[in-house]
Design a protein around this motif. Structure first.
Motif, PDB file in Angstrom:
ATOM      1  N   THR B 110     -21.896   9.267  40.241  1.00  0.00           N
ATOM      2  CA  THR B 110     -21.749  10.526  39.514  1.00  0.00           C
ATOM      3  C   THR B 110     -20.294  10.797  39.190  1.00  0.00           C
ATOM      4  O   THR B 110     -19.985  11.333  38.135  1.00  0.00           O
ATOM      5  CB  THR B 110     -22.294  11.708  40.323  1.00  0.00           C
ATOM      6  N   ALA B 111     -19.410  10.421  40.053  1.00  0.00           N
ATOM      7  CA  ALA B 111     -17.987  10.616  39.786  1.00  0.00           C
ATOM      8  C   ALA B 111     -17.574   9.806  38.569  1.00  0.00           C
ATOM      9  O   ALA B 111     -16.825  10.282  37.718  1.00  0.00           O
ATOM     10  CB  ALA B 111     -17.163  10.213  40.994  1.00  0.00           C
ATOM     11  N   ASP B 112     -18.103   8.606  38.491  1.00  0.00           N
ATOM     12  CA  ASP B 112     -17.850   7.746  37.331  1.00  0.00           C
ATOM     13  C   ASP B 112     -18.295   8.400  36.041  1.00  0.00           C
ATOM     14  O   ASP B 112     -17.552   8.491  35.070  1.00  0.00           O
ATOM     15  CB  ASP B 112     -18.624   6.432  37.484  1.00  0.00           C
ATOM     16  N   SER B 113     -19.548   8.844  36.033  1.00  0.00           N
ATOM     17  CA  SER B 113     -20.102   9.399  34.801  1.00  0.00           C
ATOM     18  C   SER B 113     -19.395  10.693  34.449  1.00  0.00           C
ATOM     19  O   SER B 113     -19.227  11.009  33.281  1.00  0.00           O
ATOM     20  CB  SER B 113     -21.600   9.637  34.952  1.00  0.00           C
ATOM     21  N   LEU B 114     -18.956  11.412  35.468  1.00  0.00           N
ATOM     22  CA  LEU B 114     -18.230  12.653  35.198  1.00  0.00           C
ATOM     23  C   LEU B 114     -16.906  12.370  34.513  1.00  0.00           C
ATOM     24  O   LEU B 114     -16.532  13.031  33.545  1.00  0.00           O
ATOM     25  CB  LEU B 114     -17.991  13.418  36.501  1.00  0.00           C
ATOM     26  N   ASP B 119     -13.819  12.456  29.357  1.00  0.00           N
ATOM     27  CA  ASP B 119     -13.173  11.720  28.291  1.00  0.00           C
ATOM     28  C   ASP B 119     -13.668  12.182  26.930  1.00  0.00           C
ATOM     29  O   ASP B 119     -12.899  12.463  26.026  1.00  0.00           O
ATOM     30  CB  ASP B 119     -13.486  10.222  28.455  1.00  0.00           C
ATOM     31  N   GLU B 120     -14.970  12.231  26.751  1.00  0.00           N
ATOM     32  CA  GLU B 120     -15.557  12.539  25.450  1.00  0.00           C
ATOM     33  C   GLU B 120     -15.206  13.922  24.949  1.00  0.00           C
ATOM     34  O   GLU B 120     -15.086  14.132  23.761  1.00  0.00           O
ATOM     35  CB  GLU B 120     -17.073  12.398  25.505  1.00  0.00           C
ATOM     36  N   GLY B 121     -15.092  14.869  25.843  1.00  0.00           N
ATOM     37  CA  GLY B 121     -14.758  16.206  25.352  1.00  0.00           C
ATOM     38  C   GLY B 121     -15.597  17.315  25.943  1.00  0.00           C
ATOM     39  O   GLY B 121     -16.055  18.194  25.220  1.00  0.00           O
ATOM     40  N   MET B 168     -10.263  14.132  39.381  1.00  0.00           N
ATOM     41  CA  MET B 168     -10.931  13.496  38.252  1.00  0.00           C
ATOM     42  C   MET B 168     -10.008  13.419  37.053  1.00  0.00           C
ATOM     43  O   MET B 168      -9.965  12.403  36.355  1.00  0.00           O
ATOM     44  CB  MET B 168     -12.197  14.287  37.900  1.00  0.00           C
ATOM     45  N   VAL B 169      -9.295  14.499  36.826  1.00  0.00           N
ATOM     46  CA  VAL B 169      -8.392  14.527  35.688  1.00  0.00           C
ATOM     47  C   VAL B 169      -7.315  13.465  35.829  1.00  0.00           C
ATOM     48  O   VAL B 169      -7.001  12.739  34.886  1.00  0.00           O
ATOM     49  CB  VAL B 169      -7.745  15.925  35.551  1.00  0.00           C
ATOM     50  N   LYS B 170      -6.807  13.356  37.049  1.00  0.00           N
ATOM     51  CA  LYS B 170      -5.796  12.326  37.304  1.00  0.00           C
ATOM     52  C   LYS B 170      -6.336  10.955  36.985  1.00  0.00           C
ATOM     53  O   LYS B 170      -5.678  10.110  36.395  1.00  0.00           O
ATOM     54  CB  LYS B 170      -5.388  12.381  38.794  1.00  0.00           C
ATOM     55  N   GLN B 175      -6.530   6.257  33.263  1.00  0.00           N
ATOM     56  CA  GLN B 175      -7.426   5.345  32.555  1.00  0.00           C
ATOM     57  C   GLN B 175      -7.906   4.204  33.435  1.00  0.00           C
ATOM     58  O   GLN B 175      -8.257   3.135  32.959  1.00  0.00           O
ATOM     59  CB  GLN B 175      -6.739   4.768  31.315  1.00  0.00           C
ATOM     60  N   ALA B 176      -7.892   4.481  34.722  1.00  0.00           N
ATOM     61  CA  ALA B 176      -8.380   3.441  35.615  1.00  0.00           C
ATOM     62  C   ALA B 176      -9.792   3.787  36.051  1.00  0.00           C
ATOM     63  O   ALA B 176     -10.094   4.959  36.240  1.00  0.00           O
ATOM     64  CB  ALA B 176      -7.464   3.340  36.830  1.00  0.00           C
ATOM     65  N   PRO B 177     -10.663   2.816  36.220  1.00  0.00           N
ATOM     66  CA  PRO B 177     -11.996   3.124  36.710  1.00  0.00           C
ATOM     67  C   PRO B 177     -11.904   3.616  38.141  1.00  0.00           C
ATOM     68  O   PRO B 177     -11.088   3.115  38.901  1.00  0.00           O
ATOM     69  CB  PRO B 177     -12.731   1.785  36.627  1.00  0.00           C
ATOM     70  N   PHE B 178     -12.720   4.591  38.486  1.00  0.00           N
ATOM     71  CA  PHE B 178     -12.664   5.189  39.812  1.00  0.00           C
ATOM     72  C   PHE B 178     -13.342   4.279  40.824  1.00  0.00           C
ATOM     73  O   PHE B 178     -14.536   4.145  40.849  1.00  0.00           O
ATOM     74  CB  PHE B 178     -13.359   6.540  39.770  1.00  0.00           C
ATOM     75  N   ILE B 179     -12.546   3.645  41.654  1.00  0.00           N
ATOM     76  CA  ILE B 179     -13.131   2.693  42.581  1.00  0.00           C
ATOM     77  C   ILE B 179     -13.440   3.330  43.933  1.00  0.00           C
ATOM     78  O   ILE B 179     -14.548   3.339  44.381  1.00  0.00           O
ATOM     79  CB  ILE B 179     -12.188   1.488  42.789  1.00  0.00           C
TER      80      ILE B 179
END
Lengths: 60, 300
Positions: B110-114, B119-121, B168-170, B175-179
């Motif tokens: 969910t963190a990923d999709s968030l 990003d999209e707006g 999340m904003v950071k 632009q790094a994937p949240f690992i």
């Protein structure tokens, strides 16, 4: 919580578990139940043995 | 009273609930550890229940917690501490690890999709997605709901979510994937599939103890008998939880760097073929390491 009225009681239903995992949960619960049952019956058996012994002693 | 009568008639028998008064003090020290461990597990179960609170399975988690507590209280009242620890090792621990992993994966997901949605707006796209998302899998719906919940709590609540939001904003900014989350962070090593060569003379002991008097060591090598190979494959299939018929034993090979970081160990390991791919089997940790088997046709 009397004075405060929360805007929307947001309780979003999150579906964390898949169907399989849900079944796993059920199986685990079943396992727990069997374990408890086994414990209870073991206890009962012990009580039976004790009463039998006592009966033997008293009937001698 | 019963015990007394029995002893009088010479009918004393050992019963499981015998408390040895003389030893009370010694046993207690060990008991305390076990009791502590049990309490820890109860706390973990309670934590899991909180985490899964908004799930349709919430009640089940509560039941698991209640029942485990019941077992805990019951066994402690009988002072059967070993049994309690055994129960936990056989049941509770597996349950906890399984569902903690599931939870972690979900949170990562969910963190990923968030992050992607940010990003999209933001809100409009989330709402559009919600409209579109009436028929697709539940996963998506829950993700969207999580997004809305978070955005809402963002505007209402305080410190906790603000921290998550800034995190999340950071992430998006980098632009790094949240690992990883707040937990362990090991550097993800580069994945190389090493080429190994099977040797035909080494024998590896994968030490299996027989339950009789003697400790029988089991060996496996290229030149082992079929029976030995069969035994090895059976045991391996058992440990890995895969079908015996899906694996074949290839041979042993010398593999360097058994552990991803700097340990320069190299040892002989058995190599098996599973589902068409070759793996070196790390016996101590029960890990399959993909390898390429050296063959003359690969020579370049």
């Amino acid at each position: 919580m009397i004075g405060r009225f929360k805007k929307e009681q947001v309780v979003p239903q999150q579906h964390i578990l898949t169907q399989e995992q849900d079944e796993l949960l059920d199986l685990y619960l079943q396992k727990l139940d069997t374990y408890l049952e086994d414990m209870r019956s073991a206890e009962k058996i012990q009580v039976e043995i004790e009463t039998m012994h006592l009966r033997k002693i008293l009937s001698k | 009273m019963i015990q007394f009568l029995r002893s009088l008639f010479g009918l004393t028998e050992t019963s499981g609930n015998r408390a040895i008064l003389g030893d009370a003090v010694h046993v207690d020290v060990k008991d305390v550890q076990y009791v502590k461990a049990s309490n820890e597990r109860l706390n973990t179960l309670q934590h899991l229940y909180k985490e899964y609170q908004n799930t349709p399975q919430a009640q089940k988690f509560k039941t698991v917690f209640d029942k485990t507590k019941h077992v805990h209280t019951y066994l402690l009242s009988k002072n059967r501490v070993y049994e309690l620890e055994l129960f936990h090792v056989q049941h509770t621990d597996h349950f906890i690890s399984a569902f903690t992993v599931i939870l972690d994966m979900y949170q990562k997901h969910t963190a990923d999709s968030l992050a992607a949605l940010k990003d999209e707006g933001k809100i409009e796209s989330a709402q559009r997605v919600k409209h579109r998302a009436n028929w697709p899998p539940q996963d998506f719906e829950s993700k969207v709901e999580t997004v809305l919940k978070r955005i809402e709590s963002e505007t209402i609540k305080g410190i906790y979510t603000a921290h998550k939001v800034s995190e999340m904003v950071k992430r998006v900014a980098n632009q790094a994937p949240f690992i990883q989350e707040e937990t362990l962070s090991a550097d993800v090593p580069a994945f190389i599939v090493p080429t190994v060569s099977i040797d035909t003379f080494s024998r590896i002991v994968y030490a299996r103890e027989a339950t009789t008097e003697s400790i029988m060591l089991k060996e496996i090598g290229f030149a082992s008998s079929d029976q030995e190979k069969e035994d090895f494959l059976l045991q391996t299939a058992n440990r890995l939880g895969i079908d015996r018929n899906s694996i074949t034993y290839v041979g042993n090979a010398m593999v360097a760097l058994r552990h991803s970081t700097n340990s320069g160990l190299s040892a002989y390991v058995p190599v098996i073929r599973w589902k068409g791919a070759a793996y070196a089997l790390d016996l101590d940790d029960c890990i399959l390491l993909p390898v390429k088997i050296f063959s003359r046709s690969n020579l370049k």
